[in-house]
Design a protein around this motif. Structure first.
Motif, PDB file in Angstrom:
ATOM      1  N   GLN A 172     -56.508  75.944-105.137  1.00  0.00           N
ATOM      2  CA  GLN A 172     -55.460  75.834-104.127  1.00  0.00           C
ATOM      3  C   GLN A 172     -54.343  76.783-104.552  1.00  0.00           C
ATOM      4  OE1 GLN A 172     -53.438  72.081-103.905  1.00  0.00           O
ATOM      5  NE2 GLN A 172     -52.058  72.754-102.269  1.00  0.00           N
ATOM      6  N   VAL A 173     -53.901  77.637-103.641  1.00  0.00           N
ATOM      7  CA  VAL A 173     -52.900  78.635-103.981  1.00  0.00           C
ATOM      8  C   VAL A 173     -51.572  78.301-103.322  1.00  0.00           C
ATOM      9  CG1 VAL A 173     -52.234  81.062-103.776  1.00  0.00           C
ATOM     10  CG2 VAL A 173     -54.594  80.464-104.354  1.00  0.00           C
ATOM     11  N   LEU A 174     -50.538  78.197-104.143  1.00  0.00           N
ATOM     12  CA  LEU A 174     -49.155  78.112-103.685  1.00  0.00           C
ATOM     13  C   LEU A 174     -48.476  79.430-104.040  1.00  0.00           C
ATOM     14  CD1 LEU A 174     -48.247  74.572-105.086  1.00  0.00           C
ATOM     15  CD2 LEU A 174     -49.280  75.137-102.870  1.00  0.00           C
ATOM     16  N   HIS A 175     -47.410  79.769-103.328  1.00  0.00           N
ATOM     17  CA  HIS A 175     -46.712  80.983-103.718  1.00  0.00           C
ATOM     18  C   HIS A 175     -45.220  80.846-103.447  1.00  0.00           C
ATOM     19  CE1 HIS A 175     -46.627  82.108 -99.416  1.00  0.00           C
ATOM     20  NE2 HIS A 175     -45.671  82.949 -99.749  1.00  0.00           N
ATOM     21  N   HIS A 176     -44.473  81.621-104.223  1.00  0.00           N
ATOM     22  CA  HIS A 176     -43.034  81.731-103.982  1.00  0.00           C
ATOM     23  C   HIS A 176     -42.695  83.211-103.877  1.00  0.00           C
ATOM     24  CE1 HIS A 176     -38.751  81.066-104.079  1.00  0.00           C
ATOM     25  NE2 HIS A 176     -38.661  82.039-104.978  1.00  0.00           N
ATOM     26  N   SER A 190     -40.551  76.474-102.680  1.00  0.00           N
ATOM     27  CA  SER A 190     -39.407  76.905-103.473  1.00  0.00           C
ATOM     28  C   SER A 190     -39.882  77.079-104.912  1.00  0.00           C
ATOM     29  CB  SER A 190     -38.290  75.868-103.409  1.00  0.00           C
ATOM     30  OG  SER A 190     -38.691  74.681-104.082  1.00  0.00           O
ATOM     31  N   LEU A 191     -39.162  77.853-105.699  1.00  0.00           N
ATOM     32  CA  LEU A 191     -39.601  78.074-107.080  1.00  0.00           C
ATOM     33  C   LEU A 191     -39.676  76.774-107.876  1.00  0.00           C
ATOM     34  CD1 LEU A 191     -40.508  80.037-109.264  1.00  0.00           C
ATOM     35  CD2 LEU A 191     -38.089  80.453-109.801  1.00  0.00           C
ATOM     36  N   PRO A 192     -38.675  75.890-107.804  1.00  0.00           N
ATOM     37  CA  PRO A 192     -38.802  74.624-108.555  1.00  0.00           C
ATOM     38  C   PRO A 192     -40.017  73.805-108.120  1.00  0.00           C
ATOM     39  CG  PRO A 192     -36.524  74.985-107.924  1.00  0.00           C
ATOM     40  CD  PRO A 192     -37.323  76.026-107.204  1.00  0.00           C
ATOM     41  N   ASP A 193     -40.293  73.760-106.816  1.00  0.00           N
ATOM     42  CA  ASP A 193     -41.453  72.988-106.353  1.00  0.00           C
ATOM     43  C   ASP A 193     -42.754  73.623-106.820  1.00  0.00           C
ATOM     44  OD1 ASP A 193     -39.874  71.105-105.156  1.00  0.00           O
ATOM     45  OD2 ASP A 193     -40.143  71.857-103.107  1.00  0.00           O
ATOM     46  N   LEU A 194     -42.836  74.950-106.762  1.00  0.00           N
ATOM     47  CA  LEU A 194     -44.044  75.621-107.223  1.00  0.00           C
ATOM     48  C   LEU A 194     -44.292  75.341-108.700  1.00  0.00           C
ATOM     49  CD1 LEU A 194     -45.392  79.107-106.460  1.00  0.00           C
ATOM     50  CD2 LEU A 194     -44.941  78.544-108.836  1.00  0.00           C
ATOM     51  N   VAL A 201     -49.462  78.955-113.462  1.00  0.00           N
ATOM     52  CA  VAL A 201     -48.460  79.774-112.784  1.00  0.00           C
ATOM     53  C   VAL A 201     -48.669  81.226-113.197  1.00  0.00           C
ATOM     54  CG1 VAL A 201     -45.995  80.279-112.544  1.00  0.00           C
ATOM     55  CG2 VAL A 201     -46.782  77.896-112.681  1.00  0.00           C
ATOM     56  N   MET A 202     -48.734  82.126-112.206  1.00  0.00           N
ATOM     57  CA  MET A 202     -48.891  83.546-112.492  1.00  0.00           C
ATOM     58  C   MET A 202     -47.747  84.325-111.860  1.00  0.00           C
ATOM     59  SD  MET A 202     -52.161  86.115-111.916  1.00  0.00           S
ATOM     60  CE  MET A 202     -53.229  84.953-112.740  1.00  0.00           C
ATOM     61  N   LEU A 203     -47.136  85.195-112.645  1.00  0.00           N
ATOM     62  CA  LEU A 203     -46.002  85.990-112.193  1.00  0.00           C
ATOM     63  C   LEU A 203     -46.478  87.377-111.794  1.00  0.00           C
ATOM     64  CD1 LEU A 203     -43.526  85.037-115.055  1.00  0.00           C
ATOM     65  CD2 LEU A 203     -43.862  83.891-112.852  1.00  0.00           C
ATOM     66  N   CYS A 204     -46.182  87.760-110.541  1.00  0.00           N
ATOM     67  CA  CYS A 204     -46.590  89.061-110.006  1.00  0.00           C
ATOM     68  C   CYS A 204     -45.426  89.786-109.341  1.00  0.00           C
ATOM     69  CB  CYS A 204     -47.736  88.883-109.002  1.00  0.00           C
ATOM     70  SG  CYS A 204     -49.231  88.138-109.673  1.00  0.00           S
ATOM     71  N   LEU A 220     -39.032  76.643-117.337  1.00  0.00           N
ATOM     72  CA  LEU A 220     -40.152  76.154-118.146  1.00  0.00           C
ATOM     73  C   LEU A 220     -40.143  74.632-118.237  1.00  0.00           C
ATOM     74  CD1 LEU A 220     -39.877  78.915-120.874  1.00  0.00           C
ATOM     75  CD2 LEU A 220     -41.865  78.570-119.389  1.00  0.00           C
ATOM     76  N   ALA A 221     -38.944  74.067-118.251  1.00  0.00           N
ATOM     77  CA  ALA A 221     -38.824  72.607-118.304  1.00  0.00           C
ATOM     78  C   ALA A 221     -39.296  71.946-117.016  1.00  0.00           C
ATOM     79  CB  ALA A 221     -37.373  72.215-118.592  1.00  0.00           C
ATOM     80  N   GLN A 222     -39.373  72.706-115.923  1.00  0.00           N
ATOM     81  CA  GLN A 222     -39.831  72.155-114.646  1.00  0.00           C
ATOM     82  C   GLN A 222     -41.362  72.149-114.532  1.00  0.00           C
ATOM     83  OE1 GLN A 222     -37.788  74.798-111.991  1.00  0.00           O
ATOM     84  NE2 GLN A 222     -35.818  73.741-112.180  1.00  0.00           N
TER      85      GLN A 222
END
Length: 316
Positions: A172-176, A190-194, A201-204, A220-222
């Motif tokens: 399942q893919v989510l994105h921000h 939103s970023l916190p929800d993602l 989590v992958m940063l692109c 990171l704590a989220q």
């Protein structure tokens, strides 16, 4: 006389050959990047620069190199350029979009799998002669198939990662991103929800002042304690020291990084983390892709020599 062109990296000689008819090449035939002072010295009298993402071109360099009129990059990213200052000086600018999308996305998923399944740790264990036999929970990793992947930045590479993850790994893919992307609207978070909802989590995202330390201690704590973080983007998008502390404290399970702040120097705390897979900025490194990146820059330089627009200008 032919205009002088600085080739600031060791590249493929056969691909550079067509440039000789139009330019006097000044070759820095090494893998080590030129220091700012050395770059300025080498740029004296040069009309153009064929560079990578390592050569910082800002207002100070432009003032010191008044003959510079063109920059062709072999990379898709161009955060090493002060684009506004370059445009103020009337420079021709190009980069290499598109040619490295598939290779980079492929490596992102390679890094994800290696990180989740503890490939680095287990290989070091075996090579050190510590393997004494099969164990029921030996190097038990994290599942990837069917889990939730959160992608931060859904550009060309992010979308290629998303499609492959969905089709090949049933994820399942989510994105921000700054705004929902057409065709992917339902997965926007939103970023916190993602961060809270994703197993991996992958940063692109591209690097910019807006994305500097986009992922730090608070973010990171989220994340889930069982989650992994993959940085396929640029060094500086992640606060590497904060990430190392999160890995040491078990705030997240593991991380896979192909890019680093201040590379090629790597944060020593990260180097000490067994639960980090670290690779030396090789996401685009297949031979066909790297040749295509250089060819893209060469094509722009040849077009400029003919007085034509380059095929892949840096967007306005």
């Amino acid at each position: 006389m032919k205009p002088h062109l600085l080739v600031a990296r060791r590249l493929f000689p056969d691909l550079l050959e067509p440039l000789v008819a139009h330019y006097a090449l000044r070759l820095h035939d090494h893998d080590e990047a030129l220091s700012p002072a050395a770059l300025q010295a080498q740029m004296q009298g040069c009309w153009g620069l064929l560079g990578s993402g390592s050569e910082r071109v800002d207002a100070a360099l432009l003032a010191a190199c008044p003959d510079l009129r063109a920059i062709a990059l072999i990379t898709v990213g161009y955060n090493n350029l002060d684009v506004a200052a370059c445009r103020q000086h009337g420079l021709l600018l190009s980069h290499a979009p598109g040619v490295l999308t598939e290779a980079t996305a492929e490596f992102g998923l390679t890094l994800l799998l290696a990180t989740a399944r503890r490939v680095g740790e287990s290989e070091r264990f075996l090579r050190a002669g510590q393997w004494r036999g099969w164990g029921i929970d030996q190097f038990a990793g994290l599942p990837v198939m069917g889990r939730t992947l959160g992608i931060v930045g859904l550009g060309r590479i992010g979308q290629e990662v998303a499609r492959t993850a969905q089709q090949g790994l049933r994820m399942q893919v989510l994105h921000h991103s700054r705004r929902p992307v057409a065709g992917w609207e339902s997965g926007w978070r939103s970023l916190p929800d993602l961060l809270a909802q994703s197993d991996h989590v992958m940063l692109c995202v591209p690097y910019s002042p807006d994305t500097h330390h986009l992922i730090g201690a608070a973010q990171l704590a989220q994340m889930k304690p069982s989650a992994t973080l993959i940085n396929l983007a640029r060094g500086g998008v992640v606060d590497d020291r904060a990430l190392a502390q999160a890995l040491i404290r078990g705030q997240i399970a593991a991380a896979g990084l192909d890019v680093f702040e201040g590379e090629p120097t790597v944060c020593t705390d990260l180097l000490a983390c067994d639960n980090a897979v670290l690779t030396p900025h090789i996401a685009s490194s297949t031979l066909p892709t790297r040749r295509a990146m250089v060819q893209c820059a060469v094509d722009n330089l040849l077009a400029w020599a003919r007085g034509e627009p380059g095929p892949t200008p840096i967007p306005q």
